[in-house]
Design a protein around this motif. Structure first.
Motif, short mmCIF file in Angstrom:
data_model
loop_
_atom_site.label_atom_id
_atom_site.label_comp_id
_atom_site.label_asym_id
_atom_site.label_seq_id
_atom_site.Cartn_x
_atom_site.Cartn_y
_atom_site.Cartn_z
N LEU A 75 58.10 61.30 10.38
CA LEU A 75 58.18 61.65 11.87
C LEU A 75 56.83 62.58 11.58
O LEU A 75 56.05 62.47 12.44
CB LEU A 75 59.47 62.62 12.00
CG LEU A 75 60.73 62.58 11.85
CD1 LEU A 75 61.64 63.60 11.66
CD2 LEU A 75 60.47 62.10 13.31
N ILE A 87 60.91 57.20 18.15
CA ILE A 87 60.69 58.50 18.18
C ILE A 87 62.41 59.08 18.01
O ILE A 87 62.50 59.60 16.84
CB ILE A 87 59.79 59.48 18.85
CG1 ILE A 87 59.04 58.71 18.47
CG2 ILE A 87 60.66 60.68 18.92
CD1 ILE A 87 57.69 59.68 19.48
N LEU A 91 64.69 60.37 14.67
CA LEU A 91 65.20 61.55 14.63
C LEU A 91 66.55 61.61 14.14
O LEU A 91 67.34 62.34 13.68
CB LEU A 91 65.11 62.58 16.50
CG LEU A 91 63.45 62.73 16.27
CD1 LEU A 91 63.74 62.86 18.15
CD2 LEU A 91 63.14 63.99 15.17
#
Length: 133
Positions: free
Chosen positions: A86, A120, A124
């Protein structure tokens, strides 16, 4: 050391090198349970858990000194954490934003077929996963 997915029975560095180094890891718990570079010397009795001097976050925050002298051999055993992924994505996105590049209209914001938002979302989801899942 950054290699393949961590396995307790696989290593990239021999026991002598591990013993001679100041060992830094990204995650203590993962290193002692899943990284052969740590698990094998532990099982051999060549090192104890105290041989790990710090986690990477301790070094970055300044809580623990990294390399202290020119003669130090510092070894970083990276098993890989979603948080590191991340951070890399955030850096990439900052660079993209600074360049003025925008997601093409046909890609949409969160369409599953658009690689960037999809990546993404996966990262997550990995961060939200409970340990051991």
């Amino acid at each position: 050391m950054v290699g393949a997915a961590p396995r307790a029975d696989h290593r990239e560095v021999d026991t002598i090198s591990i013993r001679r180094s100041r060992l830094i890891v990204d995650s203590y718990d993962t290193a002692v349970s899943k990284s052969g570079d740590v698990c094998i010397p532990l099982a051999e009795g060549a090192i104890t858990g105290d041989h790990i001097v710090a986690e990477l976050g301790d070094i970055v925050s300044g809580t623990v000194a990294g390399r202290r002298t020119d003669s130090d051999i510092t070894l970083f055993n990276s098993t890989g954490l979603a948080l590191q992924d991340l951070a890399a994505v955030a850096t990439i996105l900052d660079g993209i934003a600074a360049s003025g590049w925008r997601v093409p209209e046909e890609c949409g914001y969160l369409r599953r077929d658009c690689w960037l938002p999809s990546m993404i979302e996966r990262l997550l989801a990995a961060v939200r996963t409970e340990p051991g899942d």
